[in-house]
Scaffold this active site. Structure first.
Site, short mmCIF file in Angstrom:
data_model
loop_
_atom_site.label_atom_id
_atom_site.label_comp_id
_atom_site.label_asym_id
_atom_site.label_seq_id
_atom_site.Cartn_x
_atom_site.Cartn_y
_atom_site.Cartn_z
N SER A 185 0.78 -1.23 0.00
CA SER A 185 0.00 0.00 0.00
C SER A 185 0.81 1.28 0.00
O SER A 185 0.30 2.33 -0.38
CB SER A 185 -0.94 0.01 1.21
OG SER A 185 -0.21 -0.04 2.42
N HIS A 213 -5.39 -4.07 -1.55
CA HIS A 213 -5.23 -3.04 -2.58
C HIS A 213 -5.17 -3.63 -3.99
O HIS A 213 -4.93 -2.90 -4.95
CB HIS A 213 -3.96 -2.22 -2.30
CG HIS A 213 -4.11 -1.27 -1.16
ND1 HIS A 213 -4.63 0.00 -1.30
CD2 HIS A 213 -3.82 -1.41 0.16
CE1 HIS A 213 -4.65 0.60 -0.13
NE2 HIS A 213 -4.16 -0.23 0.77
N LYS A 243 -12.33 -0.68 0.04
CA LYS A 243 -11.50 0.09 -0.87
C LYS A 243 -12.15 0.10 -2.26
O LYS A 243 -13.08 0.85 -2.50
CB LYS A 243 -10.07 -0.46 -0.87
CG LYS A 243 -9.38 -0.26 0.48
CD LYS A 243 -7.97 -0.74 0.50
CE LYS A 243 -7.25 -0.35 1.78
NZ LYS A 243 -7.80 -0.95 3.01
#
Length: 396
Positions: A185, A213, A243
């Site tokens: 990240s 991610h 996310k």
């Protein structure tokens, strides 16, 4: 307040502030979209993890509202009593299809996934090989398991090969697991999964990938494991639903036996009330959108490449990111904080990232372009970057 506690807090908070390590928290007025409002001022938002813009998607909002009407605002119990709704079953079936596994289990957060899955499978008689840049939730999950933690140099396959062989051949451990982020990240680099499988599989080492991610971003949206076509080789696929998916929660995907075990033994599943109905239905609809079309994924990458090229051409150090995560590395912590503040003064919201999130001397602001940004927004942000970069002597 007890005086010793007061003294401890005052001393350490002042230390953080004096060394550029104290993070000021801003409250957003309204939705977390490509633009945000803080104290009445509008900013171009380059700090959100809302990669695909789904946090404000109209279809997802409608799905959540309808689920609240039909199922209420809360699940009412933990999953193992009577908190498992038909909506949870639908979500987990959809997640398994999305990740290419036999089954999946949903948790209240991505952090909970790592606390749950690692400690439910690993114990004091086992060993965990862990990439040194793994997320804090992985580190805490490893500690909770009480397994022997063997730190592996970041994405260093020679180091992994040596330590994996030593761990297995020592005969000290019942089980050995290797854990890595799929996408890291802070720098945006991608785990070397084909090489990891090549090293771990012959040694009988379990492979655990946290793709927080990567889901929605890699593999045409299906994630880093699917990007490499390794869903049959990776034992644990972990991800967040907050996310790219745009809502909240997390999941573990894997074999049916693994998921059955986690439903029987993982403590966050057993002792926390399940995801709310509105969130659950919105997540399901988000995943279905990604399975039906790559449009948002493609727009994300187009915007990311546009911003990366612009920053690089201006002379900024953007590291070696292989994903939309785009750091601008400043170095000194105090200068990083100042750089972030000046960007904000000029209408671009990019938070500073400093120690302990990243090593000392590698402070950066981290840009997270999304599918929802327009080219006009990105051009405006680049103009601000150029102006502030020259003002603070970050670029010439």
């Amino acid at each position: 307040m007890v005086q010793k506690l007061n003294d401890f807090l005052e001393e350490n908070i002042n230390y953080l502030k004096d060394n550029g390590l104290y993070n000021e928290i801003d409250s957003i007025e309204g939705a977390n979209g490509p633009e945000i409002a803080i104290k009445g001022k509008t900013y171009i938002n380059l700090s959100s993890n809302n990669y695909l813009g789904l946090a404000t998607d109209e279809d997802l909002k409608t799905a959540a509202k309808n689920a609240i009407d039909s199922h209420g605002v809360g699940a009412g119990a933990v999953r193992s009593i009577n908190g498992t709704l038909d909506l949870h079953d639908e979500l987990e079936q959809t997640l398994a299809e999305f990740k290419g596994t036999e089954a999946a289990i949903a948790y209240q957060s991505g952090f909970n996934c790592n606390m749950a899955a690692i400690s439910a499978v690993m114990n004091k008689n086992d060993a965990i090989l862990s990439d040194e840049l793994n997320h804090a939730s992985i580190i805490d999950g490893c500690r909770l398991s009480k397994a022997k933690i063997i730190r592996v140099n970041h994405s260093d396959m020679d180091d992994l090969r040596q330590k994996a062989k030593e761990a297995v051949e020592s005969g000290q451990y019942n089980k050995v697991m290797y854990i890595t982020d799929g996408v890291f990240s802070m720098d945006g680099d991608v785990a070397k999964l084909p090489e990891i499988v090549e090293i771990c599989e012959p040694l009988g080492i379990m492979i655990y990938v946290d793709d927080a991610h990567g889901s929605g971003v890699m593999g045409k949206g299906a994630g880093t494991v699917k990007h490499f076509g390794l869903q049959d080789k990776v034992d644990f696929q972990i991800g967040t639903l907050s996310k790219a998916i745009g809502v909240v929660g997390g999941y573990v995907a894997g074999s049916q036996q693994l998921i059955d075990w986690l439903k029987a033994q993982s403590r966050p599943f057993l002792f926390s009330t399940s995801l709310a109905p509105g969130d659950t239905k919105a997540i399901t609809e988000a995943v279905k959108k990604l399975m039906a079309s790559t449009e948002l994924h493609d727009q994300l990458w187009d915007n990311a490449n546009y911003l990366k090229d612009g920053l690089k051409n201006l002379g900024f150090n953007i590291g070696e990111s292989e994903t939309p995560i785009t750091p601008v590395i400043i170095g000194d912590e105090k200068k990083t904080q100042e750089f972030s503040k000046r960007l904000m003064d000029e209408g671009v919201y990019v938070k500073s990232i400093v120690f302990p999130t990243v090593p000392r001397g590698t402070g950066r602001v981290r840009n997270m372009p999304t599918a929802a940004h327009t080219k006009e927004m990105l051009d405006q942000a680049l103009e601000v970057y150029e102006r502030v970069g020259k003002e603070l002597n970050v670029i010439e």
